[in-house]
Design a protein around this motif. Structure first.
Motif, short mmCIF file in Angstrom:
data_model
loop_
_atom_site.label_atom_id
_atom_site.label_comp_id
_atom_site.label_asym_id
_atom_site.label_seq_id
_atom_site.Cartn_x
_atom_site.Cartn_y
_atom_site.Cartn_z
N ILE A 236 19.81 120.38 8.71
CA ILE A 236 19.78 121.41 9.75
C ILE A 236 21.22 121.78 10.08
N PRO A 237 21.60 123.05 9.98
CA PRO A 237 23.01 123.43 10.21
C PRO A 237 23.47 123.08 11.62
N PRO A 238 24.57 122.35 11.75
CA PRO A 238 25.12 122.08 13.10
C PRO A 238 25.51 123.36 13.82
N THR A 239 25.72 124.45 13.06
CA THR A 239 26.11 125.72 13.68
C THR A 239 25.01 126.28 14.58
N PHE A 240 23.80 125.72 14.49
CA PHE A 240 22.74 126.17 15.39
C PHE A 240 23.12 125.93 16.85
N GLY A 241 24.06 125.03 17.06
CA GLY A 241 24.51 124.79 18.43
C GLY A 241 25.17 126.00 19.07
N ASN A 242 25.55 126.98 18.23
CA ASN A 242 26.15 128.21 18.75
C ASN A 242 25.12 129.20 19.27
N LEU A 243 23.84 128.92 19.04
CA LEU A 243 22.79 129.85 19.44
C LEU A 243 22.44 129.61 20.90
N THR A 244 23.25 130.13 21.77
CA THR A 244 23.15 129.82 23.19
C THR A 244 22.06 130.62 23.91
N SER B 120 16.26 117.24 5.25
CA SER B 120 16.73 115.85 5.27
C SER B 120 17.95 115.76 6.17
N GLY B 121 18.58 114.60 6.18
CA GLY B 121 19.73 114.41 7.04
C GLY B 121 19.30 114.13 8.47
N SER B 122 20.26 114.13 9.36
CA SER B 122 19.98 113.80 10.75
C SER B 122 19.79 115.06 11.59
N ILE B 123 19.24 114.86 12.78
CA ILE B 123 19.10 115.97 13.73
C ILE B 123 20.46 116.20 14.37
N PRO B 124 21.02 117.41 14.26
CA PRO B 124 22.36 117.63 14.84
C PRO B 124 22.35 117.57 16.35
N SER B 125 23.28 116.84 16.91
CA SER B 125 23.35 116.72 18.37
C SER B 125 23.78 118.02 19.02
N SER B 126 24.31 118.95 18.19
CA SER B 126 24.76 120.23 18.74
C SER B 126 23.62 121.07 19.29
N LEU B 127 22.37 120.70 18.96
CA LEU B 127 21.22 121.44 19.49
C LEU B 127 21.17 121.37 21.01
N MET B 128 21.90 120.42 21.59
CA MET B 128 21.89 120.29 23.05
C MET B 128 22.39 121.54 23.75
N TRP B 129 23.16 122.36 23.03
CA TRP B 129 23.72 123.56 23.63
C TRP B 129 22.74 124.74 23.59
N CYS B 130 21.61 124.55 22.97
CA CYS B 130 20.59 125.60 22.91
C CYS B 130 19.63 125.45 24.08
N SER C 50 11.77 115.35 6.34
CA SER C 50 12.24 114.03 5.92
C SER C 50 13.54 113.69 6.64
N LEU C 51 13.59 114.01 7.91
CA LEU C 51 14.78 113.76 8.72
C LEU C 51 14.96 112.27 8.95
N VAL C 52 16.21 111.83 8.98
CA VAL C 52 16.52 110.40 9.09
C VAL C 52 17.47 110.18 10.27
N GLY C 53 17.73 108.89 10.52
CA GLY C 53 18.67 108.52 11.57
C GLY C 53 18.01 108.50 12.93
N PRO C 54 18.76 108.11 13.95
CA PRO C 54 18.20 108.05 15.31
C PRO C 54 18.07 109.45 15.91
N ILE C 55 17.22 109.54 16.92
CA ILE C 55 17.09 110.80 17.66
C ILE C 55 18.33 110.92 18.55
N PRO C 56 19.10 112.00 18.44
CA PRO C 56 20.31 112.12 19.25
C PRO C 56 20.00 112.05 20.75
N ARG C 57 20.76 111.27 21.46
CA ARG C 57 20.56 111.17 22.91
C ARG C 57 20.74 112.54 23.58
#
Length: 762
Positions: free
Chosen positions: A174-182, A195-205, A216-223
């Protein structure tokens, strides 16, 4: 058209029965501002000239048709539309577009705000240049075959409010640039191969809806994900490979309605902060590695309707407060390590036994006598007046799980984002109905409101007030005394929560409750379709209600196309094809415009679905006469079985004879009966009403020879398609997509030659 109406500004032709191609002459309507052709039966390609002279065009919607694009040249209309500098809305959803989206999409008007191409068969990658549409607030590419990675350039589209890319074959992270979609309020990436992890930058959306499920996302759920205080509808991240704990920040989601973390690898304990989610109605954390006890803070969650903690490693006792939570309608604690006595109040009571499950916990004891559980060895620490119960039955557990998913579907707003369309009067969002409301709606399930009955259910017509409007509904009441009825309810819920298509029955809601005698009650509520089922049109009294109720050839052919479209959708469903398992005329419903809708998914299942059940339902494979011959040998269900049923349906529609007609006997059957007559003696088996009709549906014996010959030739071709679908050996049958193409070709030939004869193509 454009030549005769040079000053045309608004062209609204949605929700009709128009068929055939879009006339190229429409390109000459240089003054037109809005073109809406939604929900017809338009075919062919979009004229490449469309838009070339339409400087004022702002809205173009051609959704819910059968428009095709099979080669690169068929996408040429996008180049012409780039001349429309005022274009704000382009809706091409629910058609038959194939191939790749060309780079010319990036040259569309910078004023474009809405772009929808969902539910087509588009392949290839999402073009990077789509990010040039900087004013776009809605981008919907759901339900195609798009592959490759999600372009990082989408992060530049800062005006995006809805981004719907679910049910494709997208891969990568998932592109971390999605955090720019305010401005982003809804993000749907479900049903891909991300695949890969859920970008923490989604917090800005400022998300209200987030669906990352079935990847098939992996890793912990970002706080940080739990710091999005705008999340108010749902967060769905089930069926991934996520690990780690549920963070204490979970309690920050104070306005969320639904959380689904199921089928991951999440460990640790359920955080006490969960109790702060005061508006949460649906929580599913099943099939993880959670441990520890059930937190007491759950008692504070007064809005909770459904709670699924099953298939974890939870220990300790079952909290007594779960039995006193008045709103709790479904509870699944099965397959954990819980022990001790079980509460008997509320959802644990006998009357609600099908709404809760605690099976698979070996340490539990006592309970209602019929459960035959061991007595608890020491009751001194419990209240002497407390009754103990362990609520079991695989049926109950399965029903509960299905109910969680089915009801949660109606909590979330329907993803169809088509503006300026006439939609159903029934709003699916947040709809809830009780047993008492259904009793009132159907006048006490009165016999005069009975529409039909089957082995598992009865269907009643009713009227209800919904969203301040009185609407007509069809209520399917399950006969829970019939063995297999509960599984039928589960199958229908499981299927209908996943599928959506214009030729499938539309469900309004479900009701799982108790009746006035404290007996279990389960029902599905559908939108009422006034023209009944196909079986009645084919075989009942043609002069019923004083009207000629016969179906002439063109209408039958369109119904056959509608059913094929629905099957093609089901068989191409991702991540797993859906097998209907009981296709027959009585399960094909007709709306007020005689558009066919396939219903009754009571035997449906997903391809390769586990078949551990040993119930009568699990062994059912359809109806005699329509079920594929291999099912009689105990073979697993397959898309080939549905194709066989469809072939029999075609033969029945155009011969007017049921497959169980005594005329055939045991050794003949409708397949051989028709096959032996084709092609030279086709008229001997064709429904006599089709041979005698004129093109307005009235019977006549004075048709011109050429029109009669045309109709016979087309019916013969349809029967040949039916024969190809109903071959005895599964691998000898054509796929439903092939059958659909043959029928579309037959329909187009009939319309074209009929018009050449000066007759209307009804």
């Amino acid at each position: 058209m454009g030549n005769n109406l040079p000053n045309l500004q608004l062209f609204f032709a949605s929700e009709n029965k128009f068929h055939g191609p879009i006339p190229p002459s429409l390109c000459n309507a240089s003054m037109v501002q809005m073109i809406e052709l939604v929900h017809n039966s338009l075919t062919g390609t979009i004229p490449n000239c469309l838009g070339s002279h339409m400087k004022s065009l702002s809205v173009l919607t051609i959704a819910l048709n059968q428009i095709q694009a099979t080669q690169d040249a068929d996408w040429g209309f996008l180049i012409s539309l780039s001349n429309c500098s005022n274009l704000q809305m382009l809706d091409l959803g629910d058609n038959m577009l194939e191939g790749e989206i060309p780079s010319s999409v990036g040259t569309l008007s910078r004023n474009l705000e809405y772009l929808n191409m969902e539910d087509n068969s588009i392949t290839g990658k999402i073009p990077q240049v789509i990010a040039n549409l900087t004013n776009l607030h809605t981008l919907v590419l759901y339900g195609n075959h798009l592959e490759g990675t999600i372009p990082t350039s989408l992060g530049k589209m800062k005006g995006l409010n809805l981004l719907i890319l679910g049910m494709n074959d997208l891969s990568g992270s998932i592109p971390p640039t999605f955090g720019n979609l305010t401005q982003l309020s809804e993000l749907d990436l479900s049903g891909n191969m991300l695949s890969g992890s859920i970008p923490s930058s989604l917090m800005w959306c400022p998300l209200q809806k987030l669906d990352l499920s079935n990847n098939s996302l992996v890793g912990p759920i970002p706080r940080n994900l739990f710091l999005i205080n705008t999340l108010s509808i749902y967060m769905k991240i089930q069926n991934n490979l996520l690990t780690g704990d549920l963070p204490i920040e979970l309690g920050n989601l104070k306005n969320i309605g639904e959380l689904d973390f199921s089928s991951n690898l999440i460990s640790g304990e359920i955080p006490i902060s969960l109790g702060e989610c005061q508006t949460l109605q649906y929580l599913n954390v099943s099939r993880n590695n959670l441990q520890g006890s059930i937190p007491s803070s759950i008692e504070k969650m007064k809005a909770l309707l459904m709670l699924d903690l099953s298939h974890n490693n939870l220990s300790g006792s079952i909290p007594e407060f779960l039995g006193s939570m008045e709103g709790l309608a479904g509870l699944n604690l099965s397959f954990n390590n819980l022990e001790g006595e079980v509460p008997t109040d509320g959802i644990f009571s006998n009357a609600a036994s099908a709404s809760a499950s605690v099976m698979g916990n070996d340490g539990l004891c006592d309970g209602i006598p019929q459960l035959k559980l061991p007595h608890c060895s020491n009751l001194t620490t419990k209240k002497p007046t407390q009754k103990l119960a362990i609520i079991f039955s695989i049926c109950g557990a399965v029903v509960f799980i299905a109910l969680v998913f089915a009801l949660s579907t109606f909590y979330s707003k329907r993803r169809k984002l088509k503006a300026n369309k006439q939609t159903s009067s029934i709003n699916e969002q947040y709809l809830r109905v009780s047993y008492a409301e259904l009793v009132s709606a159907t006048n006490g399930f009165a016999s005069e409101n009975l529409l039909g009955a089957g082995s598992f259910s009865s269907v009643y017509k009713g009227t209800m007030m919904m969203n301040d409007q009185q609407v007509v509904i069809a209520v399917k009441v399950l006969n829970l005394m019939q063995r297999g009825a509960s599984q039928s309810f589960v199958a229908e819920c499981e299927t209908l929560k996943c599928v959506r298509h214009r030729n499938l029955m539309k469900i309004v809601t479900v009701c799982s409750s108790i009746d006035f005698q404290n007996r279990d009650f389960k029902a599905l509520v559908y939108e009422y379709l006034p023209n009944g089922n196909l079986d009645k049109w084919l075989h009942h009294n043609p002069m019923e209600d004083g009207e000629n109720r016969r179906l002439h050839f063109r209408v039958r052919l369109q119904i056959a196309v509608d059913v094929a479209l629905s099957l093609e959708y089901l068989h191409q469903h991702k991540p797993m094809p859906v097998i209907h398992c009981d296709l027959k005329p009585s399960n094909v419903l007709l709306d007020g415009e005689m558009v066919a809708h396939v219903g009754d998914f009571g035997l449906a299942r997903f391809l390769h679905q586990g078949s551990e059940e040993t119930t009568s339902w699990a062994s059912m494979r359809g109806t005699i006469g329509y079920a594929a011959p291999e099912y009689g040998l105990g073979n697993e269900v397959s898309i080939h079985g549905d194709v066989y049923s469809y072939g029999i349906l075609l033969l029945e529609m155009f011969t007017g004879r049921r497959p169980t007609d005594s005329k055939f006997g045991e050794s003949l059957g409708i397949h051989k009966y028709v096959q032996m007559a084709l092609p030279d003696r086709a008229t001997e088996v064709i429904d006599r009403h089709l041979l005698a009709e004129t093109e307005d549906g009235e019977e006549s014996t004075s048709n011109s020879d050429s029109i009669v010959d045309l109709r016979i030739a087309c019916i013969t071709s349809v029967l040949c398609t039916g024969i190809s679908c109903s071959q005895e050996t599964p691998t000898d049958r054509i796929q439903i997509g092939g059958a659909l193409k043959e029928l579309l070709a037959i329909r187009d030939r009939f319309d074209k030659e009929l018009c050449a004869e000066g007759e209307p193509a009804n």
